[in-house]
Design an enzyme around this catalytic site. Structure first.
Site, PDB file in Angstrom:
ATOM      1  N   GLU A   1      -2.156  -5.720  -3.075  1.00  0.00           N
ATOM      2  CA  GLU A   1      -1.209  -4.866  -2.335  1.00  0.00           C
ATOM      3  C   GLU A   1      -0.030  -5.696  -1.819  1.00  0.00           C
ATOM      4  O   GLU A   1       1.121  -5.274  -1.881  1.00  0.00           O
ATOM      5  CB  GLU A   1      -1.913  -4.200  -1.147  1.00  0.00           C
ATOM      6  CG  GLU A   1      -2.850  -3.091  -1.550  1.00  0.00           C
ATOM      7  CD  GLU A   1      -3.524  -2.416  -0.355  1.00  0.00           C
ATOM      8  OE1 GLU A   1      -3.844  -1.231  -0.463  1.00  0.00           O
ATOM      9  OE2 GLU A   1      -3.740  -3.096   0.680  1.00  0.00           O
TER      10      GLU A   1
ATOM     11  N   ASP B   1       0.832  -1.199   0.000  1.00  0.00           N
ATOM     12  CA  ASP B   1       0.000   0.000   0.000  1.00  0.00           C
ATOM     13  C   ASP B   1       0.874   1.258   0.000  1.00  0.00           C
ATOM     14  O   ASP B   1       0.622   2.209  -0.742  1.00  0.00           O
ATOM     15  CB  ASP B   1      -0.899  -0.042   1.246  1.00  0.00           C
ATOM     16  CG  ASP B   1      -1.598   1.271   1.516  1.00  0.00           C
ATOM     17  OD1 ASP B   1      -2.618   1.521   0.869  1.00  0.00           O
ATOM     18  OD2 ASP B   1      -1.121   2.047   2.366  1.00  0.00           O
TER      19      ASP B   1
END
Lengths: 247, 247
Positions: free
Chosen positions: B134, B66
């Site tokens: 992610e 992320d």
């Protein structure tokens, strides 16, 4: 390289030269392109535009610097705390990049000295130090790329300022930890203020920590208390092995 | 290098070999260390531990991925939209890394095929695709470093998926834009489905876009509509100059 540098130096204005030298001291390396840093220190009240008519101010660079800080701190925490889960890592990162902490960093770097503005610094708002600090990181990224920016963040921010034990609340004060250890080990200690300059919000204090009459650590910060704490933390790491064995 | 590769290949298990080949196809480069990717695809129900007793699952890597996505997208937007202010840049980044968009990416990459879990995929929760996506980015960063990870994000995510005009709402559908242009220019066009495989949530559609009986673009996605849109976008960029001159 040397020739290029010479040409570059001789074509710089005196003002650029002073800015370059101050930046170099702060950065720990020679900047390539002063323009990125100039932008990072330009307040929107200057109403500056680039050659394409885009507004120049540090606000866009804040966005970039915030993102770079976020990813470097994330990678640091990920590696440093292998047993921390996602929630822990997120919480710790928020503490490190909190507005309060970034304002402190901006003040300690005394970045406001570089800001060009048409309004007086009193009207900047209280978060100006943190905002310029983020913009400064953004400028380093643009000037030198990610890897260099990451190194800068490690050397100048993570190493001196980021302390996971302290953020977790395990260590409240390095000063008290160190004093306790000195008393136990029957060592003498003194915090000596050797530097006390600047005025108002730009005031700086330098502290030397002597243990058994030897200077073990030095630190400079915007308050006496903070400088003492940083010097204590530095000394703590010098003696860490010994302290940990005694506690 | 060739010798090292040979030794490595011959010492791999068949299972590792299949994983390696599939990953290589997805990544567009040879992975160095499969372990990072294995972690990115390990659900916590597996109760795996590393040699130091730390839990292994994709959740920690999600945090890292992320952060990397965030900084790469930030730098891309910063450079791409020189007149966008901080608020605009923040809003656009949120759109690009929205849960919905990341879920789509995870599905298009079909990452769920790699996941090791003791619970059935139906119980993963609806955001599993984005979460694994992610984690996958986090694994690429650990395996190859920031610069490589950034290149991957540009090539496989930003170029095919991130379209600022569309995010700004300036272009609603590339398919309608393209059809309009074809009709105006009196060009024939057909969307041909050439691939239709997988079952349930893993269904994939391949679409070829013919213009004047020539294949101009191909695309593969989890729905016919999406594949047509991606193929149209690719064709749009092929003809961009012409279309812009005509509009």
């Amino acid at each position: 390289m040397r020739i290029i540098k010479k040409i570059f130096s001789s074509s710089r204005s005196t003002e650029d030269g002073i800015f370059f030298d101050k930046l170099e001291k702060l950065l720990g390396f020679k900047p390539n392109n002063l323009n990125h840093y100039r932008k990072a220190f330009t307040h929107r009240s200057m109403n500056k535009m680039d050659e394409k008519g885009n507004a120049i101010s540090y606000e866009r660079l804040e966005f970039l610097g915030d993102a770079m800080l976020g990813s470097v701190i994330a990678a640091h925490l990920f590696n440093k705390v292998p047993n921390g889960d996602e929630g822990y890592l997120t919480k710790m990162r928020s503490k490190i990049v909190s507005r309060e902490h970034l304002n402190e960093l901006g003040k300690d770097f005394n970045l406001i000295q570089f800001v060009e503005s048409k309004v007086s610094p009193q009207h900047f708002g209280e978060n100006v130090h943190g905002n310029i600090f983020e913009a400064f990181i953004g400028a380093i990224y643009l000037d030198k790329g990610f890897v260099f920016c990451e190194k800068f963040i490690h050397k100048k921010i993570i190493k001196p300022y980021v302390d996971i034990d302290r953020l977790e609340g395990k260590v409240i004060s390095y000063k008290s930890l160190l004093i306790e250890w000195c008393q136990k080990e029957k060592k003498s200690f003194t915090y000596e203020i050797y530097d006390d300059n600047g005025t108002g919000s730009q005031k700086f204090f330098g502290v030397k920590l002597h243990i058994d009459n030897k200077v073990i650590a030095k630190a400079r910060a915007t308050s006496k208390k903070k400088a003492e704490e940083i010097a204590s933390k530095r000394a703590y790491f010098v003696f860490q092995q010994k302290i940990d064995n005694n506690s």
